[in-house]
Write a protein that holds these residues in place. Structure first.
Motif, mmCIF file in Angstrom:
data_model
loop_
_atom_site.group_PDB
_atom_site.id
_atom_site.type_symbol
_atom_site.label_atom_id
_atom_site.label_comp_id
_atom_site.label_asym_id
_atom_site.label_seq_id
_atom_site.Cartn_x
_atom_site.Cartn_y
_atom_site.Cartn_z
ATOM 1 N N LEU A 39 2.748 -4.863 -5.593
ATOM 2 C CA LEU A 39 2.965 -4.765 -4.148
ATOM 3 C C LEU A 39 4.450 -4.651 -3.804
ATOM 4 O O LEU A 39 4.848 -3.848 -2.957
ATOM 5 N N LYS A 40 5.295 -5.445 -4.462
ATOM 6 C CA LYS A 40 6.724 -5.432 -4.149
ATOM 7 C C LYS A 40 7.338 -4.067 -4.455
ATOM 8 O O LYS A 40 8.098 -3.508 -3.650
ATOM 9 N N THR A 41 7.000 -3.523 -5.609
ATOM 10 C CA THR A 41 7.526 -2.207 -5.993
ATOM 11 C C THR A 41 7.000 -1.123 -5.073
ATOM 12 O O THR A 41 7.727 -0.190 -4.701
ATOM 13 N N ALA A 42 5.733 -1.232 -4.690
ATOM 14 C CA ALA A 42 5.127 -0.248 -3.786
ATOM 15 C C ALA A 42 5.830 -0.238 -2.431
ATOM 16 O O ALA A 42 6.112 0.823 -1.864
ATOM 17 N N GLN A 64 -1.422 3.356 2.302
ATOM 18 C CA GLN A 64 -0.437 3.831 1.337
ATOM 19 C C GLN A 64 -0.149 2.762 0.280
ATOM 20 O O GLN A 64 -0.023 3.064 -0.913
ATOM 21 N N LEU A 65 -0.043 1.508 0.726
ATOM 22 C CA LEU A 65 0.174 0.416 -0.228
ATOM 23 C C LEU A 65 -1.005 0.281 -1.182
ATOM 24 O O LEU A 65 -0.839 0.089 -2.396
ATOM 25 N N GLN A 101 -1.056 0.546 -5.271
ATOM 26 C CA GLN A 101 -1.540 -0.592 -6.048
ATOM 27 C C GLN A 101 -2.724 -0.204 -6.922
ATOM 28 O O GLN A 101 -2.892 -0.728 -8.026
ATOM 29 N N ALA A 102 -3.553 0.693 -6.427
ATOM 30 C CA ALA A 102 -4.715 1.137 -7.198
ATOM 31 C C ALA A 102 -4.299 1.891 -8.457
ATOM 32 O O ALA A 102 -5.121 2.064 -9.367
ATOM 33 N N ARG A 103 -3.063 2.310 -8.506
ATOM 34 C CA ARG A 103 -2.558 3.022 -9.686
ATOM 35 C C ARG A 103 -1.637 2.147 -10.518
ATOM 36 O O ARG A 103 -0.775 2.642 -11.252
ATOM 37 N N ILE A 106 9.561 2.346 1.490
ATOM 38 C CA ILE A 106 10.691 2.172 2.401
ATOM 39 C C ILE A 106 11.791 3.176 2.085
ATOM 40 O O ILE A 106 12.346 3.827 2.981
ATOM 41 N N VAL A 107 12.125 3.311 0.802
ATOM 42 C CA VAL A 107 13.182 4.239 0.404
ATOM 43 C C VAL A 107 12.790 5.679 0.709
ATOM 44 O O VAL A 107 13.605 6.484 1.189
#
Length: 495
Positions: A449-452, A438-439, A443-445, A457-458
């Motif tokens: 990483l932090k935002t992903a 999922q990460l 990231q591929a889009r 989580i939310v």
């Protein structure tokens, strides 16, 4: 990370440990009891003393002494609870229901019952009272505060308020016959019965459908410094009776006053849902991270009734919610959706039990939790029991946990007991960290990483939050959860 999951098990009852009572607490406590014939006599005091826990009796006695007066309508509840306490010890990790829940935080504190409502001059300092709702009842430390409540516009026949304020003998008699509806509980349920200063009653007559939501705001204002041993305890209690065909939506919200105060909220809600009646129950718990929050929710459902619980719990150093649902007739519908967040050094615990005794019962339970602290813990003990005559039952249970720190702990014990043979039942459990696939997808889009990670989580808790019946309520809870997971998030409307 520390993870444990257990398959369904059959428990045997542990023999009670015997303690010789050396404290005078027993005599002081039993002197005030209204003894029923055959229940507690002079000849039976010796075995009762052997079974009694001096610490429990000391708390019970202090709770009684803190109540200068109470409604005679509550005498039956107090007698029932007092008799139960005489043979109920303080729970320990050796007891199966508290195997993963350490209550020593409470026991090692200086427990002080809240003996009176807060003075009027202190109410202006409670910023949590700024929000207003169309139907709103405010309860502070177990006491109803009429000046901060808004109940105008209730339909005819509907009552919301103290049991002593009911002006109908018929309604009073109808309501009190259900008190208490829970005959199986634990120490904390009985302590509430002894120490509750009042009973909040919500009564919906036959065929009445209440538009909008009734918001019960339960606030803990009295507390000690988080570094002190003082632990003020309050015992709010609510009884909801919805007659045949009635409908109501209830928001039950627990919060603390200003600061990180240390206190203990020991709360009970009992609910009787009549034939073809519907209740939507939203439960939000955001109390101080230095507090203890222990909650009992007991539901009795009659024929073709519907009950839905949506819960978000994020507060409390120790937070435990006991949910007991009894389907007492056929064609009942029960839904439990809970989301727990342990974002600090805290324990979030859910113990639930759904008992189906009659044909064509339907139940769904979804439990989700996030443990985002290395010393955080989550506990789930969910029991669904399908008895012999509950044929054509459809019951499902799913618990999913997300662990974000290596030393975080999750203990789950889904338990599905089936005696009937014509049923459709399922349950499952999953405990994991964020999935790399999922990460990578995000990231591929072009998402860093932090935002992903934040987005995943939310969204994990959003499945439960989105089930709240009000858009404003959903937004409010979502912002609160985001703030806890990311302190940099600005929250305009505080919980």
């Amino acid at each position: 990370m520390d993870v444990s999951a257990f398959p369904p098990i059959i428990r045997t009852t542990r023999s009670p440990s015997f303690t010789i009572l050396t404290s005078p607490s027993l005599s002081n406590f039993t002197k005030t009891r209204k003894v029923k014939p055959g229940v507690l006599t002079q000849h039976s005091l010796a075995p009762v003393a052997a079974l009694s826990d001096p610490f429990v009796l000391q708390i019970a006695e202090s709770l009684e002494d803190s109540l200068p007066s109470f409604s005679s309508n509550l005498q039956k509840l107090r007698d029932f609870s007092s008799e139960s306490l005489l043979s109920t010890p303080w729970p320990s990790r050796k007891d199966e229901p508290f195997r993963f829940t350490d209550t020593s935080f409470i026991k090692q504190s200086e427990i002080i019952p809240v003996s009176s409502p807060p003075p009027p001059e202190s109410l202006n300092n409670l910023s949590v009272l700024e929000a207003t709702h169309l139907l709103n009842l405010t309860i502070i430390d177990g006491y109803i505060i009429d000046s901060l409540s808004q109940l105008s516009g209730l339909p005819n026949g509907v009552f919301v308020g103290s049991v002593s304020s009911i002006n109908s003998t018929e309604i009073t008699k109808r309501v009190l016959q259900f008190l208490p509806i829970s005959i199986q509980g634990d120490l904390f349920l009985s302590l509430n019965g002894v120490g509750s200063p009042d009973l909040v009653v919500v009564y919906v007559p036959e065929g009445c459908k209440i538009e909008g939501l009734l918001h019960l705001r339960c606030i803990s204002s009295e507390g000690g410094n988080k570094d002190s041993k003082k632990l003020p305890v309050s015992n709010p209690r609510v009884l909801v009776v919805v007659e045949k065909g009635g409908e109501i939506g209830i928001v039950e919200e627990y919060m603390g006053g200003d600061g990180d105060l240390s206190y203990w909220t020991n709360s009970v809600m009992e609910m009787v849902i009549g034939e073809e009646a519907k209740v939507s129950h939203s439960y939000i718990q955001t109390q101080s991270l230095s507090s203890a929050h222990i909650k009992w929710t007991s539901i009795q459902q009659e024929k073709s009734s519907s009950y839905e619980l949506i819960e978000v719990s994020t507060g409390g150093k120790l937070s435990r919610h006991n949910v007991h649902v009894q389907q007492v007739w056929s064609d009942t519908i029960t839904g439990l959706s809970t989301f727990h967040l342990s974002g600090s050094n805290q324990t979030q615990d859910l113990h639930s039990k759904i008992v189906l005794d009659h044909p064509r019962g339907f139940s769904r339970q979804l439990h989700k939790c996030i443990v985002a602290h290395s010393h955080g813990q989550a506990v789930f003990d969910g029991n669904i029991k399908v008895n012999r005559f509950a044929q054509q039952t459809d019951a499902g249970q799913l618990t999913r946990s997300l662990i974000l720190e290596p030393r975080a702990t999750v203990n789950v014990k889904p338990n599905l007991q089936i005696i009937a043979d014509d049923v459709k039942c399922s349950h499952g459990a999953a405990i994991y960290d964020l999935e790399e696939d999922q990460l990578f997808y995000l990231q591929a889009r072009g998402i860093d990483l932090k935002t992903a990670r934040k987005a995943l989580i939310v969204s994990f808790g959003a499945e439960v939050i989105e089930r709240f019946p009000s858009k404003d309520l959903r937004k409010k809870v979502e912002l609160h959860v985001k703030k806890l997971l990311d302190p940099e998030v600005h929250v305009e409307n505080s919980m």
